[in-house]
Design a protein around this motif. Structure first.
Motif, PDB file in Angstrom:
ATOM      1  N   SER A 128       1.294  12.069  -9.471  1.00  0.00           N
ATOM      2  CA  SER A 128       0.924  10.660  -9.536  1.00  0.00           C
ATOM      3  C   SER A 128      -0.497  10.419  -9.032  1.00  0.00           C
ATOM      4  O   SER A 128      -1.131   9.430  -9.398  1.00  0.00           O
ATOM      5  N   LEU A 129      -0.997  11.337  -8.190  1.00  0.00           N
ATOM      6  CA  LEU A 129      -2.336  11.208  -7.629  1.00  0.00           C
ATOM      7  C   LEU A 129      -3.390  11.981  -8.421  1.00  0.00           C
ATOM      8  O   LEU A 129      -4.556  12.019  -8.026  1.00  0.00           O
TER       9      LEU A 129
ATOM     10  N   GLU B 239       1.339  12.095   1.668  1.00  0.00           N
ATOM     11  CA  GLU B 239       0.736  11.313   0.589  1.00  0.00           C
ATOM     12  C   GLU B 239      -0.626  10.726   0.980  1.00  0.00           C
ATOM     13  O   GLU B 239      -1.572  10.795   0.178  1.00  0.00           O
TER      14      GLU B 239
ATOM     15  N   GLU C 214     -12.288  12.022  -7.293  1.00  0.00           N
ATOM     16  CA  GLU C 214     -12.558  11.087  -8.384  1.00  0.00           C
ATOM     17  C   GLU C 214     -13.981  10.560  -8.289  1.00  0.00           C
ATOM     18  O   GLU C 214     -14.698  10.456  -9.293  1.00  0.00           O
TER      19      GLU C 214
ATOM     20  N   ARG D  40      -7.784  20.539  -8.733  1.00  0.00           N
ATOM     21  CA  ARG D  40      -7.096  19.814  -7.663  1.00  0.00           C
ATOM     22  C   ARG D  40      -5.715  20.431  -7.460  1.00  0.00           C
ATOM     23  O   ARG D  40      -4.840  20.315  -8.318  1.00  0.00           O
TER      24      ARG D  40
ATOM     25  N   LEU E 106      -3.269  13.548   0.728  1.00  0.00           N
ATOM     26  CA  LEU E 106      -3.547  13.896  -0.668  1.00  0.00           C
ATOM     27  C   LEU E 106      -4.328  12.786  -1.356  1.00  0.00           C
ATOM     28  O   LEU E 106      -5.226  13.052  -2.167  1.00  0.00           O
ATOM     29  N   ALA E 107      -4.010  11.544  -1.031  1.00  0.00           N
ATOM     30  CA  ALA E 107      -4.680  10.413  -1.679  1.00  0.00           C
ATOM     31  C   ALA E 107      -6.157  10.352  -1.296  1.00  0.00           C
ATOM     32  O   ALA E 107      -7.018  10.066  -2.145  1.00  0.00           O
TER      33      ALA E 107
ATOM     34  N   ALA F 271      -7.964  12.941  -3.248  1.00  0.00           N
ATOM     35  CA  ALA F 271      -8.018  12.548  -4.657  1.00  0.00           C
ATOM     36  C   ALA F 271      -9.092  11.498  -4.899  1.00  0.00           C
ATOM     37  O   ALA F 271      -9.806  11.531  -5.911  1.00  0.00           O
ATOM     38  N   GLU F 272      -9.233  10.554  -3.970  1.00  0.00           N
ATOM     39  CA  GLU F 272     -10.269   9.524  -4.106  1.00  0.00           C
ATOM     40  C   GLU F 272     -11.665  10.138  -4.082  1.00  0.00           C
ATOM     41  O   GLU F 272     -12.537   9.748  -4.866  1.00  0.00           O
TER      42      GLU F 272
ATOM     43  N   TYR G  81      -3.334  15.344  -9.331  1.00  0.00           N
ATOM     44  CA  TYR G  81      -3.522  16.770  -9.048  1.00  0.00           C
ATOM     45  C   TYR G  81      -3.178  17.612 -10.273  1.00  0.00           C
ATOM     46  O   TYR G  81      -2.351  17.225 -11.096  1.00  0.00           O
TER      47      TYR G  81
ATOM     48  N   VAL H 202       4.631  13.417  -6.292  1.00  0.00           N
ATOM     49  CA  VAL H 202       3.572  12.670  -5.601  1.00  0.00           C
ATOM     50  C   VAL H 202       2.208  13.198  -6.025  1.00  0.00           C
ATOM     51  O   VAL H 202       1.295  12.429  -6.350  1.00  0.00           O
ATOM     52  N   ALA H 203       2.066  14.514  -6.027  1.00  0.00           N
ATOM     53  CA  ALA H 203       0.792  15.112  -6.419  1.00  0.00           C
ATOM     54  C   ALA H 203       0.422  14.751  -7.853  1.00  0.00           C
ATOM     55  O   ALA H 203      -0.735  14.424  -8.150  1.00  0.00           O
TER      56      ALA H 203
END
Length: 353
Positions: free
Chosen positions: A113-114, A73, A84, A93, A76-77, A80-81, A116, A110-111
């Motif tokens: 929620s982030l 996580e 963004e 993504r 991936l986070a 993602a940041e 993806y 999880v993906a």
């Protein structure tokens, strides 16, 4: 239940064809996440013009999921940041998911929620037969759109026949397939299976055959479908090899699209660079030692360029093979048009800020 849909912008990119690097994992000498350099890698790929990134895949190291590391996580986070902050909705993504159905679905959640767009499903699942792999893909596809993955046997992938790929491509949530068996016959079987599903117009074909990138992008596959004969092509690549030389890869993919449209000069240019790219790949991927240094080789190229601080992997047993660093230095010198050295040197400080 209706299959989850891709964002329209992501769907356009995936269908058109894009360079999608398989994102490496930047570690410190203590084998802890190097957040600064991890962010710098994502910034490099975006600045280079990549149409997407794939995080949590083999190049990111499957060990990120081990409880002792717990990096799935967080890694991936971070990506993602940066995605963004980049602010381009056209960038796709993709998150890699692994393990059995329960684990893969949890990772897909999880993906999702982030933020993806889709998940790449690893076929390397201990004890799973084809029926189990298909059932897992259906379950994951209830969370996010799915990208299939034919992984080479040298690093644990199973042999999957045409019937498997027909059934896989028939799953409504499947939006793309990555072919990476490193085998021309098995690649053809995958393409034939996708065509036989009747969903070839809905599924983008991506090469993951790092040893045959140009060959895949130039190939026309004349196959049968329920609607009659079809010609299918690979539209892009989701590749560990494109985790290095990413800007050069963007130019190469543009040439392949021009060649597919009938540009003879582009076709000839690709032919001239095809074996050069294979030479670069053999240095990075280490086939001479059964791919032992495949991940460390990507790291070493990026280390020599200043983006990574070392070649450390989560598994201490993984590292460079004898002479591999020298081979990577050789191909960097021999093929400057494929390595992004000048581009990275120009922007390195801003990416490492």
């Amino acid at each position: 239940m209706a299959a989850p849909a891709l964002r329209p912008e992501a769907a356009r990119t995936l269908t058109r064809g894009a360079v999608i690097p398989a994102h490496p994992l930047a570690l410190t000498a203590e084998r802890r996440l190097d957040e600064r350099r991890q962010r710098a890698l994502t910034r490099y790929y975006l600045a280079a013009g990549a149409g997407g990134v794939a995080v949590g895949v083999h190049t990111t190291q499957f060990e990120i999921r081990d409880p002792e590391h717990a990096l799935f996580e967080p890694v991936l986070a971070l990506a993602a940041e940066e995605l963004e902050a980049h602010g381009d909705p056209e960038v796709v993504r993709i998150a890699g998911v692994a393990g059995g159905t329960v684990q893969a679905v949890a990772e897909a959640e999880v993906a999702k929620s982030l933020g993806y767009d889709a998940v790449l499903v690893s076929p390397r699942v201990a004890g799973a037969d084809e029926a189990a792999l298909l059932e897992r893909a259906r379950a994951v596809g209830e969370v996010l759109p799915v990208v299939g993955f034919y992984l080479q046997t040298a690093i644990g992938g199973p042999v999957l026949d045409r019937d498997f790929w027909r059934e896989f491509a028939s799953i409504p949530s499947v939006v793309a397939v990555k072919a990476a068996p490193f085998d021309r016959y098995r690649t053809l079987e995958l393409v034939r299976g996708v065509a036989a599903s009747g969903r070839a117009d809905e599924i983008a074909l991506y090469t993951g055959n790092d040893d045959a990138i140009v060959a895949d992008l130039l190939s026309e596959f004349h196959v049968e479908s329920p609607a009659g004969p079809r010609t299918l092509r690979f539209v892009g690549g989701l590749l560990g090899q494109w985790a290095v030389g990413t800007r050069a890869a963007v130019s190469l993919l543009e040439l392949s699209h021009r060649a597919a449209a009938g540009d003879r000069d582009a076709y000839l240019a690709l032919g001239r660079m095809a074996s050069d790219l294979v030479d670069v790949n053999q240095a990075v991927f280490d086939p001479g030692h059964d791919f032992h240094g495949v991940i460390a080789g990507v790291h070493e190229m990026l280390r020599q360029q200043g983006l990574m601080d070392g070649t450390w992997c989560l598994d201490p047993a993984e590292g460079l093979s004898p002479g591999q660093a020298e081979e990577i230095a050789r191909v960097r010198s021999a093929y400057p048009e494929l390595n992004d050295d000048a581009f990275i040197a120009e922007h390195l400080e801003e990416w490492l800020r």
